[in-house]
Design an enzyme around this catalytic site. Structure first.
Site, short mmCIF file in Angstrom:
data_model
loop_
_atom_site.label_atom_id
_atom_site.label_comp_id
_atom_site.label_asym_id
_atom_site.label_seq_id
_atom_site.Cartn_x
_atom_site.Cartn_y
_atom_site.Cartn_z
N GLU A 110 47.07 12.70 38.61
CA GLU A 110 46.02 12.95 37.64
C GLU A 110 45.38 14.30 37.94
O GLU A 110 45.73 14.97 38.92
CB GLU A 110 44.99 11.80 37.67
CG GLU A 110 45.60 10.48 37.21
CD GLU A 110 44.63 9.33 37.20
OE1 GLU A 110 43.42 9.56 37.34
OE2 GLU A 110 45.09 8.18 37.05
N HIS A 224 33.71 12.12 31.04
CA HIS A 224 35.17 12.05 30.93
C HIS A 224 35.60 12.90 29.75
O HIS A 224 35.01 12.82 28.66
CB HIS A 224 35.64 10.61 30.75
CG HIS A 224 37.09 10.44 31.04
ND1 HIS A 224 38.07 10.86 30.17
CD2 HIS A 224 37.75 9.91 32.11
CE1 HIS A 224 39.27 10.59 30.68
NE2 HIS A 224 39.08 10.02 31.86
N ARG A 268 37.62 17.57 36.07
CA ARG A 268 37.10 16.96 34.85
C ARG A 268 35.96 17.74 34.22
O ARG A 268 35.86 17.84 33.00
CB ARG A 268 36.63 15.53 35.14
CG ARG A 268 37.76 14.53 35.27
CD ARG A 268 37.23 13.14 35.54
NE ARG A 268 38.32 12.18 35.51
CZ ARG A 268 38.18 10.89 35.79
NH1 ARG A 268 36.99 10.43 36.13
NH2 ARG A 268 39.21 10.08 35.74
N HIS A 328 30.52 9.23 31.82
CA HIS A 328 31.50 8.34 32.43
C HIS A 328 31.07 7.82 33.80
O HIS A 328 31.13 6.62 34.05
CB HIS A 328 32.82 9.10 32.57
CG HIS A 328 33.96 8.28 33.11
ND1 HIS A 328 34.34 7.09 32.54
CD2 HIS A 328 34.79 8.49 34.17
CE1 HIS A 328 35.38 6.60 33.22
NE2 HIS A 328 35.66 7.41 34.22
#
Length: 507
Positions: A110, A224, A268, A328
């Protein structure tokens, strides 16, 4: 010892099981059904299994890089050192992580991870598999359980926590304990747009603040990057980009490379801001293009996302889907040491409610489930250990004037608070906007009445945490990680760990 665990996500259930196995009398108090909450919704996996070219040291380095220089190195070392054992424990408790053809754990990558080191279950249903296994394990014990119980406050006597006050079946009662482990999650519903389920209103953090516990890093709220831009908030896992999906604008250009060399696999905070800015510039959502992965692979690897996107009218195997950021994860929370101890004797915290220092200014993907398991277990192991004071600096949380810049503030509503936080204390912040938010929040707080219902208690908690978040954001004038002040768009100065202005306690 008589131990109360408040919360039933991965941190709370792990803590409860470890405490029970160590011989303590344990009662879980949880706001909804056991296992309801953020853990069961987690699409991403658990980082911490390393291939031949990877290591715990490299995982630590990626965590520190994502944290933008503000992560606590000792906490990160604990995370990566204990991680493999906690994953092995989850497997032993029945979590069926996905396997490769040869039977080995299938590893995914990720954003901001240099290697594939993340295990998933059911493709994009990792949290559901973990929650089901841990709930099942708890139900096989004599651990006490009080469901649908709202945490009103912590009981403090002679400077130490000795129980909780709860609202259950319409009545308030007190449960006594030798120690309380908070595992109540974050505060996603501070914002108008969030991936968090209903009820994620920061109750544990607020109760800890009222009990005198220090909190830190409240300005660091992770948004997010990729939430489906139509209908109720639905997260599109970062693992989709890890498999090769791209972000494109209306000109089909991969615009995130304008902000970071890693493009879609940047941290992110970088990706979320790039999406927000590009969407604002073109007047429409950006799109996530996963068409290159093919219908069969998408359905097999991401069955939940595949189902929901199709239910909402998108064939993401044939066309890019519109996405937008949403609140998030809270990197800040109740200050703890490496064993979950807070600044108030008798009170431990683990999971998103806690600020261990692991995440710094920006959480690395798939470290949250890992953190909950690691520090939930460590808190349980420390229950009988001598209490250790935690050194911290503090800035008091004070009520603000009742009048904002524009005069009398509008009447309080939760929706109004959430929109104010989204507009002024969200992805892109300004000094004027933060000051306006704080004035308005102060007016709302000053005009409030004593809460009697669950909803009113939640509103009180959201107001307290909104003020704490805004005060911390005003105090940190330089942009770093998830905290971005538009006035300081230039590259940030080197950051140091736990900036004093981000530590708060009630007075």
């Amino acid at each position: 010892m008589n131990v109360i665990v408040a919360g039933s996500g991965i941190a709370g259930l792990t803590a409860a099981l470890h405490a029970h196995e160590a011989g303590h009398d344990v009662t879980i108090v949880t706001k909804g059904d056991i296992g309801a909450g953020c853990t069961g919704l987690a699409q991403g996996g658990v980082a911490g299994i390393y291939g031949p070219d990877d290591s715990a040291a490299l995982h630590a380095a990626d965590t520190l890089d994502a944290g933008a220089g503000l992560s606590d190195r000792d906490a990160v070392q604990v995370l990566v050192t204990d991680g493999a054992a906690r994953i092995a424990e989850l497997i032993a408790r029945g979590v069926g992580f996905d396997r490769a053809a040869d039977g080995s754990l299938q590893l995914g990558r990720e954003a901001a991870h240099r290697h594939a080191r993340i295990v998933h279950a059911g493709g994009d249903a990792t949290g559901a598999a973990i929650s089901a296994a841990l709930v099942g394990a708890v139900r096989q014990t004599d651990v006490g359980l009080v469901e649908h119980a709202f945490l009103v406050d912590l009981v403090v006597r002679d400077g130490a926590v000795c129980g909780v006050r709860i609202l259950h079946d319409g009545a308030t009662s007190t449960l006594s304990a030798d120690a309380v482990i908070l595992a109540t999650g974050g505060a996603g519903h501070l914002y108008a747009h969030t991936t968090n389920p209903e009820g994620t209103t920061g109750d544990g953090i607020a109760a800890a603040m009222r009990a005198g516990a220090a909190v830190a890093d409240m300005e660091f709220v992770q948004f997010h990057p990729t939430i489906l831009a139509t209908g109720p908030a639905f997260l599109i896992s970062e693992a989709v980009r890890g498999e090769g999906a791209t972000l494109v604008d209306d000109d089909d250009r991969r615009f995130v490379f304008d902000s970071h060399l890693e493009g879609e696999l940047a941290p992110r905070d970088v990706v979320a801001r790039a999406i927000a800015r590009r969407a604002a510039a073109q007047g429409s959502p950006v799109r996530l293009d996963a068409t290159m992965l093919g219908a069969e692979a998408l359905a097999r690897r991401f069955p939940t996302i595949d189902r929901v996107t199709r239910e909402r009218g998108f064939d993401w195997a044939r066309e890019p889907i519109p996405v937008t950021p949403a609140a998030h994860y809270l990197m800040g929370g109740v200050v703890t040491d490496l064993d979950g101890r807070t600044t108030v004797p008798g009170l431990f915290a683990a999971g998103e409610v806690a600020c261990t220092g692991v995440h710094g200014a920006n959480r690395l993907a798939s470290n949250s489930l890992l953190e909950g398991a690691v520090f939930g277990a460590r808190a349980a192991a420390a229950l009988r250990s001598p209490w250790a004071d935690i050194a911290h600096e503090s800035v008091p949380v004070r009520r603000r004037p009742e009048r904002g810049r524009g005069g009398i503030a509008p009447a309080f509503t939760r929706a109004g608070l959430q929109q104010l936080m989204w507009d002024e204390v969200g992805l892109l912040r300004t000094g004027d906007g933060l000051a306006h938010a704080l004035d308005t929040l102060g007016a709302w707080s000053a005009s409030g009445s004593a809460p009697t219902t669950v909803a009113a208690h939640e509103d009180t908690n959201l107001l307290l945490l909104a003020e704490a978040t805004t005060i911390a954001a005003l105090a940190r004038t330089a942009s770093v990680g998830a905290h971005h002040r538009v006035e300081t768009d230039a590259p940030d100065a080197p950051a140091t760990s736990r900036h004093p202005s981000s530590i708060l306690e009630t007075v």
